[in-house]
Design a protein around this motif. Structure first.
Motif, PDB file in Angstrom:
ATOM      1  N   ARG A 194      32.301  63.784  52.907  1.00  0.00           N
ATOM      2  CA  ARG A 194      31.251  63.136  52.114  1.00  0.00           C
ATOM      3  C   ARG A 194      31.196  61.648  52.445  1.00  0.00           C
ATOM      4  O   ARG A 194      32.117  61.097  53.058  1.00  0.00           O
ATOM      5  N   GLY A 195      30.121  60.995  52.006  1.00  0.00           N
ATOM      6  CA  GLY A 195      30.042  59.568  52.225  1.00  0.00           C
ATOM      7  C   GLY A 195      28.642  59.044  52.009  1.00  0.00           C
ATOM      8  O   GLY A 195      27.696  59.799  51.760  1.00  0.00           O
ATOM      9  N   VAL A 196      28.545  57.724  52.087  1.00  0.00           N
ATOM     10  CA  VAL A 196      27.247  57.051  52.063  1.00  0.00           C
ATOM     11  C   VAL A 196      27.434  55.781  52.898  1.00  0.00           C
ATOM     12  O   VAL A 196      28.461  55.114  52.780  1.00  0.00           O
ATOM     13  N   GLY A 197      26.461  55.487  53.748  1.00  0.00           N
ATOM     14  CA  GLY A 197      26.626  54.330  54.621  1.00  0.00           C
ATOM     15  C   GLY A 197      27.942  54.423  55.360  1.00  0.00           C
ATOM     16  O   GLY A 197      28.352  55.518  55.790  1.00  0.00           O
ATOM     17  N   LEU A 198      28.633  53.291  55.493  1.00  0.00           N
ATOM     18  CA  LEU A 198      29.910  53.319  56.211  1.00  0.00           C
ATOM     19  C   LEU A 198      31.096  53.408  55.257  1.00  0.00           C
ATOM     20  O   LEU A 198      32.046  52.646  55.359  1.00  0.00           O
ATOM     21  N   MET A 199      31.004  54.295  54.277  1.00  0.00           N
ATOM     22  CA  MET A 199      32.178  54.717  53.517  1.00  0.00           C
ATOM     23  C   MET A 199      32.153  56.245  53.516  1.00  0.00           C
ATOM     24  O   MET A 199      31.126  56.866  53.224  1.00  0.00           O
ATOM     25  N   ALA A 200      33.267  56.832  53.900  1.00  0.00           N
ATOM     26  CA  ALA A 200      33.283  58.284  54.054  1.00  0.00           C
ATOM     27  C   ALA A 200      34.674  58.801  53.721  1.00  0.00           C
ATOM     28  O   ALA A 200      35.645  58.039  53.700  1.00  0.00           O
ATOM     29  N   ALA A 201      34.742  60.103  53.428  1.00  0.00           N
ATOM     30  CA  ALA A 201      36.026  60.693  53.080  1.00  0.00           C
ATOM     31  C   ALA A 201      36.049  62.162  53.464  1.00  0.00           C
ATOM     32  O   ALA A 201      35.012  62.816  53.517  1.00  0.00           O
ATOM     33  N   VAL A 202      37.254  62.637  53.713  1.00  0.00           N
ATOM     34  CA  VAL A 202      37.480  64.068  53.897  1.00  0.00           C
ATOM     35  C   VAL A 202      38.523  64.466  52.867  1.00  0.00           C
ATOM     36  O   VAL A 202      39.607  63.890  52.808  1.00  0.00           O
ATOM     37  N   GLU A 203      38.147  65.436  52.016  1.00  0.00           N
ATOM     38  CA  GLU A 203      39.092  65.917  51.001  1.00  0.00           C
ATOM     39  C   GLU A 203      39.662  67.256  51.434  1.00  0.00           C
ATOM     40  O   GLU A 203      38.927  68.145  51.868  1.00  0.00           O
ATOM     41  N   PHE A 204      40.970  67.399  51.297  1.00  0.00           N
ATOM     42  CA  PHE A 204      41.669  68.607  51.733  1.00  0.00           C
ATOM     43  C   PHE A 204      42.119  69.434  50.535  1.00  0.00           C
ATOM     44  O   PHE A 204      42.438  68.889  49.477  1.00  0.00           O
ATOM     45  N   ALA A 205      42.116  70.754  50.705  1.00  0.00           N
ATOM     46  CA  ALA A 205      42.595  71.670  49.666  1.00  0.00           C
ATOM     47  C   ALA A 205      43.385  72.785  50.332  1.00  0.00           C
ATOM     48  O   ALA A 205      43.168  73.105  51.507  1.00  0.00           O
ATOM     49  N   ALA A 206      44.298  73.387  49.543  1.00  0.00           N
ATOM     50  CA  ALA A 206      45.085  74.518  50.084  1.00  0.00           C
ATOM     51  C   ALA A 206      44.124  75.647  50.454  1.00  0.00           C
ATOM     52  O   ALA A 206      44.224  76.242  51.528  1.00  0.00           O
ATOM     53  N   ASP A 207      43.176  75.933  49.535  1.00  0.00           N
ATOM     54  CA  ASP A 207      42.141  76.925  49.822  1.00  0.00           C
ATOM     55  C   ASP A 207      40.832  76.464  49.172  1.00  0.00           C
ATOM     56  O   ASP A 207      40.634  76.685  47.965  1.00  0.00           O
ATOM     57  N   PRO A 208      39.967  75.840  49.955  1.00  0.00           N
ATOM     58  CA  PRO A 208      38.727  75.303  49.371  1.00  0.00           C
ATOM     59  C   PRO A 208      37.890  76.384  48.687  1.00  0.00           C
ATOM     60  O   PRO A 208      37.286  76.123  47.644  1.00  0.00           O
ATOM     61  N   ALA A 209      37.880  77.610  49.217  1.00  0.00           N
ATOM     62  CA  ALA A 209      37.001  78.655  48.668  1.00  0.00           C
ATOM     63  C   ALA A 209      37.382  79.008  47.233  1.00  0.00           C
ATOM     64  O   ALA A 209      36.527  79.247  46.394  1.00  0.00           O
ATOM     65  N   THR A 210      38.677  79.028  46.954  1.00  0.00           N
ATOM     66  CA  THR A 210      39.116  79.375  45.596  1.00  0.00           C
ATOM     67  C   THR A 210      39.459  78.121  44.781  1.00  0.00           C
ATOM     68  O   THR A 210      40.028  78.222  43.699  1.00  0.00           O
ATOM     69  N   ARG A 211      39.108  76.944  45.307  1.00  0.00           N
ATOM     70  CA  ARG A 211      39.399  75.673  44.632  1.00  0.00           C
ATOM     71  C   ARG A 211      40.895  75.578  44.289  1.00  0.00           C
ATOM     72  O   ARG A 211      41.286  75.161  43.201  1.00  0.00           O
ATOM     73  N   ASP A 212      41.697  75.959  45.247  1.00  0.00           N
ATOM     74  CA  ASP A 212      43.147  75.843  45.100  1.00  0.00           C
ATOM     75  C   ASP A 212      43.547  74.512  45.737  1.00  0.00           C
ATOM     76  O   ASP A 212      43.644  74.393  46.957  1.00  0.00           O
ATOM     77  N   TRP A 213      43.732  73.486  44.885  1.00  0.00           N
ATOM     78  CA  TRP A 213      43.985  72.135  45.385  1.00  0.00           C
ATOM     79  C   TRP A 213      45.458  71.961  45.729  1.00  0.00           C
ATOM     80  O   TRP A 213      46.316  72.549  45.081  1.00  0.00           O
TER      81      TRP A 213
END
Ligand code: PLP
Length: 456
Positions: free
Chosen positions: A379-398
């Motif tokens: 995600r991001g806007v302009g020149l600020m951006a991020a990548v968020e990691f999860a154990a299992d993104p599909a089951t929202r297992d953070w």
């Protein structure tokens, strides 16, 4: 370089310096792999061992014009030689501060009226709260004094600014937040309470919580709402599209001021001069710092709206001078750095570059991370951006907070690219100098992939 010199410096560092947001004991014991930075050029810095790093976080999202800009360094030097300092109390002034105030107000939204200078984002937010309080006292509404902020917000490390910050680690063991500083939810759709919620329902839920808080506390007790147009330190989180319009409608209805904390978003980072333009905000206060001088010298500002200024003017007619002053307000050397920086932003087309490179940056991250099983969101806007990691993104297992993000950021550093592990999650954040090029963006994205593959 003689390694013994490095050893001696490192020992003095351990023995004499208390570092900000550092594990104090580990540092004193020598267990923190510190880095002593000695120089920089463009988007690169160099450390004492001669190792070069691509700084994809512009230090702390602040060296926006890039390192080694002689135009800014020369302006600082010239001003320090001419007049290093004189204060600006009792209407006294210095030329660079006046010129810079004009340049800032020429760029700020039309309804803004004056800028009050400070030295850090934290102190500018303290100023904003004091002026907002005084505005209500002068209007005969002294009980209207509570401030609403958001969880995951970052507004500084002072007593008041730290109270508005919504990160637990900045509160714990400091008796913060102070009474009267409230926090509502942050607008991160990824972490919505229910996976089935649409974005529109999520915004309804956020607004419902805000309204409920205002009703519960009593609208007559609420002074202001503070927010970063797009959240930075909490995880680089652009809000859903309808969010700010809805928030502003609630604030207007309850006569609550809006403080837009533009410390990160200001001066181009969001792809416009201010995040308030990107998200169509009409704030009563704007907090500026960081990009204002590209961090070549400390400087911040509280920009206030015409309606606030009118009341403050009346107040001094009734009661005498505004009793709020930092010694170094409107420091001429910092102001000279500010003028040179704003000129560079124009001359180098940095706002336009941020706007053009923003999508390039996000695409590069998406391409590089394509197929990676632990990527929950880019995600991001302009020149600020991020990548968020999860154990299992599909089951929202953070993943447990801060278990994976810091390792990936560290693995990137080992490969010569600096990113930042954002607190309270597993998010790797990026906010490079606004002069970054597509080739440099490719290096950042590919280094993230290599680091993530190593760690996960
Ligand atoms: N506001 C925001 C949005 C920030 O990101 C920061 C610092 O990162 C601050 C305020 C505080 O600024 P400073 O560290 O200059 O006090």
């Amino acid at each position: 370089l003689d390694p013994r010199i490095n050893d001696e410096l490192a020992a003095w560092d351990r023995d004499h310096l208390l570092h900000p947001t550092t594990h104090t004991a580990n540092h004193a014991r020598g267990d923190v792999p510190g880095r002593i930075v000695t120089g920089g050029e463009g988007v690169y810095i160099e450390d004492r061992d001669g190792k070069r790093y691509l700084d994809a976080f512009a230090a702390l999202y602040c060296v926006n014009a890039g390192y080694g800009r002689t135009e800014i360094a020369d302006a600082i030097s010239e001003q320090a030689h001419k007049l290093a300092f004189f204060h600006s109390f009792a209407g006294q002034g210095n030329e660079p501060a006046i010129r810079l105030a004009k340049m800032i107000m020429d760029r700020a939204p039309d309804h803004m009226a004056r800028v009050y200078f400070g030295l850090s984002g934290s102190d500018a937010n303290e100023t904003n709260v004091k002026l907002a309080w005084q505005y209500n006292v002068l209007r005969g509404k002294p009980e209207k004094r509570k401030i609403i902020s958001r969880w995951r917000a970052y507004h500084g490390s002072g007593i008041v600014s730290g109270s508005m910050t919504g990160l637990q680690s900045y509160h714990a063991r400091f008796h913060l937040p102070l009474d009267g500083f409230l926090h509502t939810h942050s607008p991160q759709y990824l972490r919505r309470p229910d996976a089935d919620m649409s974005e529109a329902d999520f915004v309804n839920w956020l607004i419902g919580d805000l309204e409920a808080m205002i009703e519960r506390e009593g609208p007559d007790t609420i002074c202001a709402f503070i927010g970063e147009p797009a959240m930075g330190t909490g995880g680089i989180m652009p809000p859903p599209e309808s969010y700010w319009g809805r928030v502003q409608e609630v604030l207007e209805r309850h006569d609550i001021l809006l403080i837009a904390d533009e410390v990160v978003t200001g001066f181009g980072r969001s792809g416009q001069m201010f995040g308030s333009e990107t998200y169509d905000l009409k704030p009563d206060f704007m907090t500026i710092a960081k990009g204002l001088t590209s961090a070549y010298a400390p400087l911040s500002g509280s920009i206030i709206s015409q309606r606030v200024f009118d009341v403050l003017m009346q107040g001094t007619d009734d009661f005498g001078p505004l009793a709020h002053g930092w010694t170094y307000s409107a420091h001429p050397v910092s102001a000279a750095a500010g003028i040179a920086t704003l000129n560079l932003i124009d001359d180098m087309g940095l706002v336009e570059n941020a706007r053009a490179m923003g999508p390039v940056f996000q695409e590069a991250l998406k391409d590089a991370m394509d197929g990676h099983p632990n990527v929950a969101e880019v995600r991001g806007v302009g020149l600020m951006a991020a990548v968020e990691f999860a154990a299992d993104p599909a089951t929202r297992d953070w993943f447990a907070p801060m278990t994976v993000g810091p390792k990936i950021a560290e693995a990137m550093t080992q490969r010569g690219v600096i990113a930042r592990a954002m607190p309270e999650a597993n998010t790797v954040g990026f906010a490079p100098p606004l002069c970054i090029t597509p080739d440099e963006i490719t290096i950042v994205a590919q280094t993230l992939r290599a680091a993530a593959d190593e760690v996960l």
